[in-house]
Structure formats: structure tokens, C-alpha cells
Design a protein around this motif. Structure first.
Motif, PDB file in Angstrom:
ATOM      1  N   THR B 147      10.296   3.297  -4.376  1.00 38.70           N
ATOM      2  CA  THR B 147       9.498   2.913  -3.210  1.00 38.70           C
ATOM      3  C   THR B 147       8.138   3.617  -3.228  1.00 38.70           C
ATOM      4  OG1 THR B 147      11.470   2.564  -1.887  1.00 38.70           O
ATOM      5  CG2 THR B 147       9.414   2.934  -0.682  1.00 38.70           C
ATOM      6  N   ILE B 148       7.104   2.854  -3.020  1.00 42.53           N
ATOM      7  CA  ILE B 148       5.741   3.390  -2.928  1.00 42.53           C
ATOM      8  C   ILE B 148       5.226   3.119  -1.514  1.00 42.53           C
ATOM      9  CG2 ILE B 148       3.364   3.179  -3.778  1.00 42.53           C
ATOM     10  CD1 ILE B 148       4.619   2.153  -6.444  1.00 42.53           C
ATOM     11  N   VAL B 149       4.761   4.156  -0.856  1.00 37.58           N
ATOM     12  CA  VAL B 149       4.274   4.006   0.523  1.00 37.58           C
ATOM     13  C   VAL B 149       2.766   4.248   0.565  1.00 37.58           C
ATOM     14  CG1 VAL B 149       4.499   4.802   2.904  1.00 37.58           C
ATOM     15  CG2 VAL B 149       6.500   4.831   1.393  1.00 37.58           C
ATOM     16  N   LEU B 150       2.072   3.339   1.217  1.00 35.79           N
ATOM     17  CA  LEU B 150       0.637   3.504   1.448  1.00 35.79           C
ATOM     18  C   LEU B 150       0.419   3.690   2.953  1.00 35.79           C
ATOM     19  CD1 LEU B 150      -2.332   3.346   0.418  1.00 35.79           C
ATOM     20  CD2 LEU B 150      -2.263   0.932   1.022  1.00 35.79           C
ATOM     21  N   THR B 151      -0.245   4.772   3.297  1.00 28.93           N
ATOM     22  CA  THR B 151      -0.522   5.030   4.717  1.00 28.93           C
ATOM     23  C   THR B 151      -2.033   5.094   4.919  1.00 28.93           C
ATOM     24  OG1 THR B 151       1.517   6.302   4.913  1.00 28.93           O
ATOM     25  CG2 THR B 151      -0.136   6.621   6.637  1.00 28.93           C
ATOM     26  N   VAL B 152      -2.513   4.314   5.864  1.00 29.85           N
ATOM     27  CA  VAL B 152      -3.954   4.328   6.171  1.00 29.85           C
ATOM     28  C   VAL B 152      -4.161   4.769   7.615  1.00 29.85           C
ATOM     29  CG1 VAL B 152      -4.572   2.577   4.479  1.00 29.85           C
ATOM     30  CG2 VAL B 152      -3.979   1.887   6.778  1.00 29.85           C
TER      31      VAL B 152
END
Lengths: 175, 157
Positions: B147-152
Motif C-alpha cells: 500500500t502506498i499512501v499520498l497525503t496532501v
């Protein structure tokens, strides 16, 4: 009175909206990294390279097509995948429990293979065992490799049983 | 009465602007897809490869500055088995132009291991991520995932 009624909800809303800055401003997205690993290569040494009885002073060759005497490996992996074949060849057979050696040589046409479309007598192709090469596994993911060679006993070769390891290393090339 | 209406009017303007700022969202356009892999043969997916590299699209208020942060895995998994996953320090790229170009992104060779600051364009921001998998010679066959999480986050600037 009306003013007060308007100002109050405004203040409440302002507190709600601006009371915890930063929390509302964050967003996350999740993806998956995915990969499918194919089956590993297996290789079995199925038959030793056997020169049999050798007479001192008389060279003896075993042809790669000689059933029961040529060395043989069985390889299995992903159908159609390209693999590298790399031989580690001895330069001498060694008398058991000694340091006495007997020269052995492998020519550029001393190995062959079948990907299922040939056999030991009429292989799919010839391999030079003195350097790495690359070939495709057959439609069933199989490959058989054979190797022959020549021993050069000296006139005064000490009698006894001589052996050496002949190693075939295989690996996927990724192609 | 007028003063009260004025306050409400001003507040609505503030709310309106605020609501626009809140409209940021992330759309997942593509997973990071390595496809079939041979045991013992590392495989890289460049960030420039459409359809294989991970692709996110962030939308929100044009011109707003964002803090962009990845949570990256170091292994992929399958039934208790793992496989090493590597993200080089130049594995990320992004483009906030009107016509994002994955093959020649406006902001390239970004380190995904550290927070990134960038501004949203009128068409938002498209982010790409590549990576490399290193299977062992005797890697157990099967389907591996991570799982890869991108948080902006808006920085407020």
C-alpha cells in the motif's frame, strides 16, 4: 435585538470553521503496488558425464549425443522465458583421495540442448560450454542440456577413479 | 438591520472562499503495476511509464500551496512472504500545467521520501511515482501487493 440574533450564529460558525485549522485541509489517497512473481527455475543433474574405462596414453571422447554417457541436466521454469546458461568446467579430473590429475577438455560444440522440440540425438541447438549463452525454455517450460568432452590421460597416468564437478548455472534473463 | 445583513454577507463571502479551499481531493488514476516478474530479476517501473507508474491527481484551489507526503512501503507481501520494494530518490515527478505530460513532467526527479511543497495549477496537480522490485532467486511465486499512501495538505501559503 435583530443584530444580536445575526451576530451570534456568525460567531458560532466562525469558531466551528476556524477553530481547528489544518485538520480540514488534509486529504489522503491510497494506491496499491502490485506484482506477480512467476515460478522459480529448477535444475536437476540427471546424468553424470561418464568416460568409463580409460587407457593411459589414449584420449577418450564422449559425444554429447551419447545416451548414458553424456552429462545431462533437466531445467524447468516459465514457458518461453529466456534463461542464461553458464558452465563451470574443470580442466582436470582428479584421482580420488589424491592430487593426481587427468586433463579434460570441452570444445565449442561439446554441449547441446532441447526445448522440447528436439532430443539428444537431434537437439534443438548446439551450445559452446566455454562461455555463457542464453536460450528460451520450451512451450512446457522445460529444457534439457547435454554435455560431452574429451579426457587426455598421460602414458604414465596413475590408475584409479577420477572425478570432477561440472556445474551448470541457470538464471532468468528477464526477457 | 443593515449592519446585520452586512455581517452575514461578509461571512458568506468568507465561507464561500473557505469552502473553495476545502475542495481539495485526490483521484487515483493508476496503481504502481510491475506485472509479471521472474525470480532473481529486478524490475523497474519508471515514473514516465504511462499505465504502469502510479498516478494521482490532486484538485483544489488553483495557486494554493500544498505539502505532499508519501507513506512508502519497503516490501511487498503475499501470504506472509515478502519482496523488497525500492523507491529511488528521484522516483517522483509532477506537473501542474494545463496539459500534464508524464513523459516530460514540469517538476521532475523528486525525492518521494521527503515532504514536497508545490502549488496547484488551474487543472490541479498530477503526480507520478515509479519504483523497483527486487525478487529473490527463490522468490515464492504469486501476487504481491503493498500500500502506498499520498497525503496532501494546504500549507496556507
Amino acid at each position: 435585538m435583530k443584530k444580536k440574533l445575526l451576530v451570534l450564529p456568525v460567531l458560532i460558525l466562525a469558531l466551528v470553521l476556524f477553530g481547528s485549522p489544518g485538520v480540514w485541509a488534509q486529504e489522503s489517497g491510497i494506491i496499491q503496488a502490485t506484482a506477480t512473481v512467476l515460478s522459480s527455475l529448477t535444475i536437476i543433474g540427471n546424468h553424470d558425464l561418464q568416460f568409463g574405462t580409460v587407457t593411459p596414453g589414449i584420449n577418450k571422447a564422449v559425444d554429447k549425443s551419447s545416451v548414458g554417457f553424456a552429462g545431462e541436466w533437466l531445467i524447468n521454469g516459465v514457458a518461453g522465458a529466456e534463461i542464461s546458461l553458464d558452465f563451470t568446467l574443470p580442466d582436470s579430473l582428479i584421482l580420488v583421495d589424491s592430487t593426481v590429475g587427468m586433463r579434460v577438455n570441452f570444445s565449442s560444440t561439446d554441449a547441446s540442448y532441447s526445448d522440447g522440440t528436439g532430443n539428444q540425438a537431434t537437439p534443438t541447438g548446439v551450445i559452446n560450454p566455454n562461455g555463457p549463452s542464453a536460450h528460451d525454455l520450451g512451450p512446457a517450460g522445460d529444457m534439457t542440456v547435454w554435455i560431452g568432452g574429451t579426457v587426455y590421460p598421460s602414458i604414465s597416468q596413475t590408475g584409479g577413479d577420477y572425478t570432477a564437478d561440472v556445474i551448470l548455472t541457470v538464471a532468468y534473463t528477464g526477457s | 438591520m443593515r449592519a446585520g445583513l452586512y455581517i452575514v454577507f461578509v461571512f458568506l463571502i468568507i465561507i464561500s472562499g473557505h469552502a473553495m479551499s476545502r475542495a481539495q481531493s485526490i483521484t487515483i488514476n493508476n496503481d504502481l503495476t510491475f506485472g509479471d516478474m521472474f525470480p532473481g530479476v529486478p524490475k523497474e517501473v519508471p515514473k514516465y511509464t504511462a499505465g504502469s507508474a502510479a498516478e494521482f491527481h490532486v484538485s483544489g484551489t488553483a495557486g494554493s500551496e500544498l505539502s505532499i507526503e508519501f507513506t512508502l512501503p519497503t516490501y511487498m507481501h503475499m501470504n506472509g512472504f515478502n519482496m523488497q520494494l525500492v523507491f529511488p530518490e528521484d522516483a517522483c515527478a509532477m506537473d501542474s500545467s494545463a496539459t500534464p505530460d508524464q513523459s516530460s513532467p514540469g517538476y521532475d526527479d523528486i525525492d518521494p521520501w521527503h515532504p514536497i511543497t508545490y502549488r496547484l495549477g488551474f487543472n490541479g496537480l498530477t503526480i507520478w511515482l515509479g519504483g523497483m522490485v527486487i525478487p529473490k532467486i527463490v522468490q515464492i511465486p504469486g501476487d504481491y501487493t503493498a500500500t502506498i499512501v499520498l497525503t496532501v495538505t494546504y500549507t496556507g501559503n
